[in-house]
Structures are given as structure tokens and as C-alpha cells.
Design a protein around this motif. Structure first.
Motif, PDB file in Angstrom:
ATOM      1  N   GLY A  28       0.817  -1.203   0.000  1.00 53.94           N
ATOM      2  CA  GLY A  28       0.000   0.000   0.000  1.00 53.94           C
ATOM      3  C   GLY A  28       0.852   1.255   0.000  1.00 53.94           C
ATOM      4  O   GLY A  28       0.540   2.233  -0.690  1.00 53.94           O
ATOM      5  N   GLY A  29       1.953   1.234   0.750  1.00 52.62           N
ATOM      6  CA  GLY A  29       2.872   2.367   0.740  1.00 52.62           C
ATOM      7  C   GLY A  29       3.505   2.570  -0.624  1.00 52.62           C
ATOM      8  O   GLY A  29       3.712   3.710  -1.074  1.00 52.62           O
ATOM      9  N   TYR A  30       3.786   1.457  -1.288  1.00 52.81           N
ATOM     10  CA  TYR A  30       4.366   1.529  -2.638  1.00 52.81           C
ATOM     11  C   TYR A  30       3.367   2.147  -3.619  1.00 52.81           C
ATOM     12  O   TYR A  30       3.715   3.037  -4.407  1.00 52.81           O
ATOM     13  N   PHE A  31       2.119   1.696  -3.559  1.00 56.67           N
ATOM     14  CA  PHE A  31       1.085   2.265  -4.437  1.00 56.67           C
ATOM     15  C   PHE A  31       0.828   3.734  -4.117  1.00 56.67           C
ATOM     16  O   PHE A  31       0.557   4.532  -5.019  1.00 56.67           O
ATOM     17  N   GLU A  32       0.914   4.071  -2.840  1.00 52.78           N
ATOM     18  CA  GLU A  32       0.727   5.469  -2.444  1.00 52.78           C
ATOM     19  C   GLU A  32       1.779   6.362  -3.102  1.00 52.78           C
ATOM     20  O   GLU A  32       1.468   7.433  -3.622  1.00 52.78           O
ATOM     21  N   ALA A  33       3.026   5.905  -3.069  1.00 53.56           N
ATOM     22  CA  ALA A  33       4.106   6.687  -3.671  1.00 53.56           C
ATOM     23  C   ALA A  33       4.008   6.716  -5.193  1.00 53.56           C
ATOM     24  O   ALA A  33       4.337   7.722  -5.829  1.00 53.56           O
TER      25      ALA A  33
END
Length: 212
Positions: A32-37
């Protein structure tokens, strides 16, 4: 005197299932953090981003679990009250931006005080009961996870997210975003460990309630 935890062992398959679910959850928040970035650059790692929202969701879930354990299962009421005050204060602290912006500056400090002080007073008044309950709680897997989550969130993430540290690492390439990403990601990891601790406490509390 509060009942001691049941002593029957947990099967390897059941423990493996829980561990697998925890691994999947950690992998999910990392992804999720990767998709957020990648897909939400305008709000990434801000108060409106995935990471901050998930922190709030995790802490709110912890509060709900603790209320259920304390009010419905009625297991270790003084220990769970102190845990609830701690988690609820953390939840309020995570909303400091919105409270400062939409209510008034330092509102979160007042709310945290109103949560923590009465809980501490009650635990001090009931200190003998608290110590008796804590004797059992401190020997559980739930307590170990809670301690780990607290150390990760409130000690390591703060030290790792120091501006001086990241200025030393990046030097002339220093950008505040790197510091924020590192600190908020580690905070979310710590909160996740605390959530796992509450889940383990719930499972244990159900066994204690059934043993009655």
C-alpha cells in the motif's frame, strides 16, 4: 483474583495460520505504501495518504478490540483500561493535524490529557488488582507483541526519523520527504504489531472467558 490463562497449548497449524495472516497484513501495508508513492504523489505520506489513514484505522481497530475485551469478555479490566487509554491517546495524537486545523491548536493535547489522566488515577487506585492482572498478562505472547510495537513506534521510529540523521545520510541531497516516509512507515509497522497484540489478547481473553 483474576483467573490465570488456560494452559492448554495452541496447535502448530493454528499458530501457523495466524502467523501467515500477520505476514500477509505486513506485506499488504508495504504494498500500500508503494502504491501510495506510485499513484498518489500529491498526497503521499501526508495526512490524507494511505499510510496515515491506515495508522488511524489500525489504532481505531485496537480500541474496538480492547473495549470488547474489557466490557464484553470482562477480562483483566484494569490492564485493558490502561492499554485502551494508551491506544486511544495515540489515536487522538494521530489526528493532531485535523484537530489543530478544524478545532483549535493543541486540542489533541487536551483530549489526550482527558483520556490518560483518569485512566492512570483509576489504575493507581486499583493498583493491587492491576499488579495481579499484569502478572498474568506479562507472561503472554500478546504482551511481547505489544512491547515490541511500542518500542518500534515510540522509540525506534522517532530516533530513525531524526532530521539530523537524514541530513547526515543525504547531506546536500537532503529532502524532508525521505525523513517523513521513513518515520511514518516505521510507525505504521509498530502500530501493526500493536494490532497483532490486541488480536492475540482477544483470542486469549476468549479462552479465559470460556474457561470460567
Amino acid at each position: 483474583m483474576p483467573p490465570s490463562p488456560p494452559q492448554w497449548p495452541i496447535s502448530f497449524g493454528y499458530a501457523l495460520l495466524r502467523a501467515t495472516l500477520y505476514v500477509l497484513f505486513i506485506a499488504g501495508i508495504a504494498q500500500g505504501g508503494y502504491f501510495e508513492a506510485l499513484y498518489f504523489p500529491n498526497v503521499r505520506y501526508s495526512e490524507l495518504g494511505f499510510t496515515e489513514f491506515t495508522q488511524t484505522l489500525v489504532l481505531a481497530s485496537c480500541c474496538i478490540l480492547l473495549i470488547y475485551i474489557r466490557q464484553v469478555l470482562r477480562v483483566w479490566p484494569t490492564v485493558t483500561l490502561l492499554l485502551l487509554a494508551f491506544v486511544a491517546a495515540s489515536l487522538v495524537r494521530e489526528q493532531d493535524f485535523f484537530l489543530d486545523h478544524y478545532v483549535a491548536r493543541h486540542t489533541w493535547k487536551i483530549l489526550v490529557t482527558l483520556i490518560v489522566v483518569p485512566a492512570l488515577v483509576w489504575v493507581i487506585v486499583q493498583r493491587r488488582r492491576f499488579l495481579e492482572e499484569f502478572k498474568y498478562y506479562s507472561n503472554t505472547f500478546a504482551f511481547g507483541l505489544f512491547a515490541a510495537g511500542t518500542l518500534v513506534t515510540y522509540i525506534f521510529s522517532r530516533l530513525y526519523g531524526r532530521q539530523d540523521f537524514w541530513r547526515a545520510v543525504l547531506q546536500e541531497n537532503y529532502i524532508r520527504d525521505f525523513k517523513n516516509i521513513a518515520e511514518e512507515s516505521i510507525e505504521l509497522l509498530g502500530y501493526s504489531l500493536i494490532l497483532f497484540a490486541m488480536i492475540e489478547l482477544l483470542l486469549l481473553a476468549r479462552r479465559i472467558a470460556q474457561a470460567r
